[in-house]
Design a protein around this motif. Structure first.
Motif, PDB file in Angstrom:
ATOM      1  N   MET A  49      -8.117  -7.065  -0.550  1.00 53.08           N
ATOM      2  CA  MET A  49      -8.162  -5.817  -1.311  1.00 53.08           C
ATOM      3  C   MET A  49      -8.829  -4.731  -0.471  1.00 53.08           C
ATOM      4  SD  MET A  49      -7.608  -4.172  -4.261  1.00 53.08           S
ATOM      5  CE  MET A  49      -7.371  -5.399  -5.539  1.00 53.08           C
ATOM      6  N   ILE A  50      -8.121  -3.636  -0.243  1.00 51.93           N
ATOM      7  CA  ILE A  50      -8.651  -2.528   0.545  1.00 51.93           C
ATOM      8  C   ILE A  50      -9.563  -1.673  -0.326  1.00 51.93           C
ATOM      9  CG2 ILE A  50      -8.050  -0.427   1.822  1.00 51.93           C
ATOM     10  CD1 ILE A  50      -5.418  -1.771   2.562  1.00 51.93           C
ATOM     11  N   GLN A  51     -10.736  -1.331   0.213  1.00 57.21           N
ATOM     12  CA  GLN A  51     -11.669  -0.450  -0.481  1.00 57.21           C
ATOM     13  C   GLN A  51     -11.604   0.935   0.153  1.00 57.21           C
ATOM     14  OE1 GLN A  51     -13.640  -1.037  -3.143  1.00 57.21           O
ATOM     15  NE2 GLN A  51     -12.931  -3.135  -3.386  1.00 57.21           N
ATOM     16  N   PHE A  52     -11.352   1.952  -0.663  1.00 55.25           N
ATOM     17  CA  PHE A  52     -11.261   3.316  -0.163  1.00 55.25           C
ATOM     18  C   PHE A  52     -12.606   4.022  -0.286  1.00 55.25           C
ATOM     19  CE2 PHE A  52      -6.978   2.194  -1.612  1.00 55.25           C
ATOM     20  CZ  PHE A  52      -6.264   2.437  -0.460  1.00 55.25           C
ATOM     21  N   ASN A  53     -12.844   4.961   0.613  1.00 56.45           N
ATOM     22  CA  ASN A  53     -14.093   5.723   0.604  1.00 56.45           C
ATOM     23  C   ASN A  53     -14.064   6.809  -0.468  1.00 56.45           C
ATOM     24  OD1 ASN A  53     -15.004   4.318   2.938  1.00 56.45           O
ATOM     25  ND2 ASN A  53     -13.848   5.727   4.243  1.00 56.45           N
ATOM     26  N   LEU A  92      -1.101  -2.719   1.221  1.00 57.22           N
ATOM     27  CA  LEU A  92      -1.635  -2.905  -0.128  1.00 57.22           C
ATOM     28  C   LEU A  92      -0.958  -4.073  -0.853  1.00 57.22           C
ATOM     29  CD1 LEU A  92      -1.832   0.814  -1.388  1.00 57.22           C
ATOM     30  CD2 LEU A  92      -3.613  -0.543  -0.288  1.00 57.22           C
ATOM     31  N   GLU A  93       0.065  -4.639  -0.234  1.00 55.22           N
ATOM     32  CA  GLU A  93       0.865  -5.724  -0.836  1.00 55.22           C
ATOM     33  C   GLU A  93       1.478  -5.260  -2.163  1.00 55.22           C
ATOM     34  OE1 GLU A  93      -1.726  -9.122  -1.025  1.00 55.22           O
ATOM     35  OE2 GLU A  93      -1.438  -9.569   1.108  1.00 55.22           O
ATOM     36  N   ILE A  94       2.021  -4.043  -2.124  1.00 51.04           N
ATOM     37  CA  ILE A  94       2.663  -3.449  -3.295  1.00 51.04           C
ATOM     38  C   ILE A  94       4.152  -3.291  -3.011  1.00 51.04           C
ATOM     39  CG2 ILE A  94       2.899  -1.280  -4.587  1.00 51.04           C
ATOM     40  CD1 ILE A  94      -0.097  -0.955  -4.430  1.00 51.04           C
ATOM     41  N   GLU A  95       4.973  -3.768  -3.925  1.00 46.31           N
ATOM     42  CA  GLU A  95       6.420  -3.607  -3.785  1.00 46.31           C
ATOM     43  C   GLU A  95       6.770  -2.127  -3.752  1.00 46.31           C
ATOM     44  OE1 GLU A  95      10.562  -4.462  -6.265  1.00 46.31           O
ATOM     45  OE2 GLU A  95       8.648  -5.275  -6.999  1.00 46.31           O
ATOM     46  N   TYR A  96       7.646  -1.751  -2.822  1.00 50.64           N
ATOM     47  CA  TYR A  96       7.975  -0.339  -2.635  1.00 50.64           C
ATOM     48  C   TYR A  96       9.471  -0.165  -2.439  1.00 50.64           C
ATOM     49  CZ  TYR A  96       7.987   4.314  -0.399  1.00 50.64           C
ATOM     50  OH  TYR A  96       8.237   5.621  -0.076  1.00 50.64           O
ATOM     51  N   LYS A  97      10.047   0.769  -3.192  1.00 50.65           N
ATOM     52  CA  LYS A  97      11.470   1.057  -3.090  1.00 50.65           C
ATOM     53  C   LYS A  97      11.685   2.533  -2.767  1.00 50.65           C
ATOM     54  CE  LYS A  97      13.094  -3.014  -4.476  1.00 50.65           C
ATOM     55  NZ  LYS A  97      13.895  -3.894  -3.602  1.00 50.65           N
ATOM     56  N   ILE A  98      12.642   2.811  -1.885  1.00 50.64           N
ATOM     57  CA  ILE A  98      13.062   4.173  -1.586  1.00 50.64           C
ATOM     58  C   ILE A  98      14.492   4.337  -2.078  1.00 50.64           C
ATOM     59  CG2 ILE A  98      13.469   5.886   0.216  1.00 50.64           C
ATOM     60  CD1 ILE A  98      11.417   4.388   1.935  1.00 50.64           C
ATOM     61  N   LEU A 149      -3.239   8.759  -6.640  1.00 47.55           N
ATOM     62  CA  LEU A 149      -2.936   7.969  -7.840  1.00 47.55           C
ATOM     63  C   LEU A 149      -2.711   6.509  -7.491  1.00 47.55           C
ATOM     64  CD1 LEU A 149      -2.192   7.647 -10.831  1.00 47.55           C
ATOM     65  CD2 LEU A 149       0.132   8.359 -10.235  1.00 47.55           C
ATOM     66  N   LEU A 150      -1.935   6.256  -6.448  1.00 45.54           N
ATOM     67  CA  LEU A 150      -1.674   4.879  -6.035  1.00 45.54           C
ATOM     68  C   LEU A 150      -2.978   4.174  -5.656  1.00 45.54           C
ATOM     69  CD1 LEU A 150       0.476   2.706  -5.401  1.00 45.54           C
ATOM     70  CD2 LEU A 150       0.533   3.593  -3.064  1.00 45.54           C
ATOM     71  N   CYS A 151      -3.834   4.854  -4.885  1.00 46.18           N
ATOM     72  CA  CYS A 151      -5.115   4.268  -4.472  1.00 46.18           C
ATOM     73  C   CYS A 151      -6.002   3.989  -5.682  1.00 46.18           C
ATOM     74  CB  CYS A 151      -5.833   5.201  -3.504  1.00 46.18           C
ATOM     75  SG  CYS A 151      -5.000   5.433  -1.918  1.00 46.18           S
ATOM     76  N   MET A 152      -6.023   4.925  -6.636  1.00 49.07           N
ATOM     77  CA  MET A 152      -6.846   4.753  -7.828  1.00 49.07           C
ATOM     78  C   MET A 152      -6.407   3.548  -8.647  1.00 49.07           C
ATOM     79  SD  MET A 152      -7.138   5.209 -11.359  1.00 49.07           S
ATOM     80  CE  MET A 152      -6.014   6.439 -11.978  1.00 49.07           C
ATOM     81  N   LEU A 153      -5.109   3.459  -8.937  1.00 49.68           N
ATOM     82  CA  LEU A 153      -4.610   2.334  -9.737  1.00 49.68           C
ATOM     83  C   LEU A 153      -4.759   1.012  -8.983  1.00 49.68           C
ATOM     84  CD1 LEU A 153      -1.409   3.923 -11.328  1.00 49.68           C
ATOM     85  CD2 LEU A 153      -3.527   3.291 -12.504  1.00 49.68           C
ATOM     86  N   TYR A 154      -4.625   1.056  -7.682  1.00 51.13           N
ATOM     87  CA  TYR A 154      -4.798  -0.135  -6.854  1.00 51.13           C
ATOM     88  C   TYR A 154      -6.232  -0.649  -6.951  1.00 51.13           C
ATOM     89  CZ  TYR A 154      -5.364  -2.831  -2.503  1.00 51.13           C
ATOM     90  OH  TYR A 154      -5.653  -3.812  -1.575  1.00 51.13           O
ATOM     91  N   ASN A 155      -7.212   0.229  -6.785  1.00 46.60           N
ATOM     92  CA  ASN A 155      -8.612  -0.188  -6.841  1.00 46.60           C
ATOM     93  C   ASN A 155      -9.070  -0.507  -8.263  1.00 46.60           C
ATOM     94  OD1 ASN A 155     -10.436   1.492  -4.124  1.00 46.60           O
ATOM     95  ND2 ASN A 155      -9.150  -0.311  -4.136  1.00 46.60           N
ATOM     96  N   MET A 156      -8.482   0.147  -9.260  1.00 40.62           N
ATOM     97  CA  MET A 156      -8.897  -0.078 -10.644  1.00 40.62           C
ATOM     98  C   MET A 156      -8.583  -1.486 -11.111  1.00 40.62           C
ATOM     99  SD  MET A 156      -8.351   2.435 -13.946  1.00 40.62           S
ATOM    100  CE  MET A 156      -6.877   1.700 -14.645  1.00 40.62           C
ATOM    101  N   ARG A 176     -11.520  12.242   3.207  1.00 42.01           N
ATOM    102  CA  ARG A 176     -12.494  11.239   3.631  1.00 42.01           C
ATOM    103  C   ARG A 176     -11.903   9.852   3.761  1.00 42.01           C
ATOM    104  NH1 ARG A 176     -14.541  15.506   2.136  1.00 42.01           N
ATOM    105  NH2 ARG A 176     -16.635  16.225   2.735  1.00 42.01           N
ATOM    106  N   ASN A 177     -10.589   9.779   3.742  1.00 41.43           N
ATOM    107  CA  ASN A 177      -9.908   8.502   3.921  1.00 41.43           C
ATOM    108  C   ASN A 177      -8.750   8.624   4.913  1.00 41.43           C
ATOM    109  OD1 ASN A 177     -10.844   6.239   1.858  1.00 41.43           O
ATOM    110  ND2 ASN A 177     -11.039   8.223   0.846  1.00 41.43           N
ATOM    111  N   PRO A 178      -9.007   9.148   6.094  1.00 35.02           N
ATOM    112  CA  PRO A 178      -7.925   9.195   7.086  1.00 35.02           C
ATOM    113  C   PRO A 178      -7.723   7.822   7.690  1.00 35.02           C
ATOM    114  CG  PRO A 178      -9.947  10.051   8.045  1.00 35.02           C
ATOM    115  CD  PRO A 178     -10.248   9.749   6.601  1.00 35.02           C
ATOM    116  N   PRO A 179      -6.530   7.455   8.135  1.00 40.61           N
ATOM    117  CA  PRO A 179      -5.337   8.308   8.022  1.00 40.61           C
ATOM    118  C   PRO A 179      -4.445   7.832   6.880  1.00 40.61           C
ATOM    119  CG  PRO A 179      -5.028   6.671   9.742  1.00 40.61           C
ATOM    120  CD  PRO A 179      -6.326   6.334   9.055  1.00 40.61           C
ATOM    121  N   LEU A 180      -4.582   8.388   5.701  1.00 38.79           N
ATOM    122  CA  LEU A 180      -3.658   8.088   4.621  1.00 38.79           C
ATOM    123  C   LEU A 180      -2.290   8.703   4.960  1.00 38.79           C
ATOM    124  CD1 LEU A 180      -5.948   8.679   1.519  1.00 38.79           C
ATOM    125  CD2 LEU A 180      -5.061   6.489   2.330  1.00 38.79           C
TER     126      LEU A 180
END
Length: 247
Positions: free
Chosen positions: A1-5, A83-89, A43-50, A188-192
């Protein structure tokens, strides 16, 4: 699990919005509408950490509607893989259709409607029951004021919207988060993997004009945006009145 600053403030506001409006239920599968802009990334980072501490378990994935501007989405692909999150384009030719074929005089309205339809179909295909969008506090106030100024009506987007035709629910967990707080987090979280919006209308919209006007008024009347937002809640404008969680 990645922790963001420096994500605590966004997490705090995000969780409060989720609970105030009943946005997440046990077992939800939530797709984040990921444009690559600062709001959808936050939003993605928030829901991921939550998910680390939220009592209701939920799955998370992400989806992007490719407008056909020739954007390289590889940074988003790599980020979601980390993040091990399924992603579709979802590839489209919306840019060509709107700006070259139809040469729309008001492209934003048509673009928004078409993107929403494509996004909703993609969310259903991914077996999600909810879609999360990155609209924040300032977006809500700007939308309210745009409707008031341009259409003479009281209205805004809703924190939670059930789309009966698709049987999915749209949620906006960042509605308590100020845009400046999102910028602070991103810086404060480069390089997003931020992706610049190449749309030719991006800096020339009524929303941008409203943003500039409200920022000026806010400097002259400190707390103005909070008072507008509070009025929206008290009047329950388009579902902004909070749920009764006392039971």
């Amino acid at each position: 699990m990645i922790q963001f600053n420096n994500i605590r403030r966004i997490l705090s506001h995000g969780r409060k919005a989720v609970e105030d409006y009943g946005m997440i239920a046990e077992g939800d599968r939530i797709a984040v509408g990921l444009s690559g802009g600062k709001d959808s990334i936050a939003l993605l980072c928030m829901l991921y950490n939550m998910r680390l501490f939220y009592p209701k378990r939920y799955e998370l994935c992400a989806v992007t509607v490719d407008m056909g501007f020739g954007i390289d989405f590889e940074p988003l692909i790599k980020f979601c893989a980390e993040l091990e999150i399924e992603y579709k384009i979802i590839p489209t030719q919306l840019a060509k259709l709107i700006f070259e074929t139809r040469k729309e005089s008001n492209p934003c309205s048509l673009c928004s409607r078409m993107r929403r339809g494509i996004l909703h179909d993609a969310v259903v295909a991914m077996n999600c029951n909810k879609i999360a969008l990155g609209h924040h506090f300032d977006d809500a106030v700007e939308t309210f004021m745009l409707n008031l100024f341009n259409e003479g009506r009281i209205g805004a987007f809703s924190p939670v919207t059930y789309l009966s035709r698709k049987n999915i629910t749209m949620i906006r967990p960042l509605i308590y988060v100020r845009e400046k707080e999102i910028r602070y987090f991103i810086n404060r979280n480069p390089p997003l993997p931020l992706i610049k919006n190449p749309c030719p209308e991006d800096e020339n919209t009524e929303r941008e004009n409203m943003k500039v006007m409200l920022d000026k008024l806010e400097r002259e009347n400190k707390g103005l945006k909070h008072r507008i937002f509070g009025a929206m809640q008290k009047a329950n404008v388009d579902g902004f009145g909070m749920m009764d969680n006392s039971n």
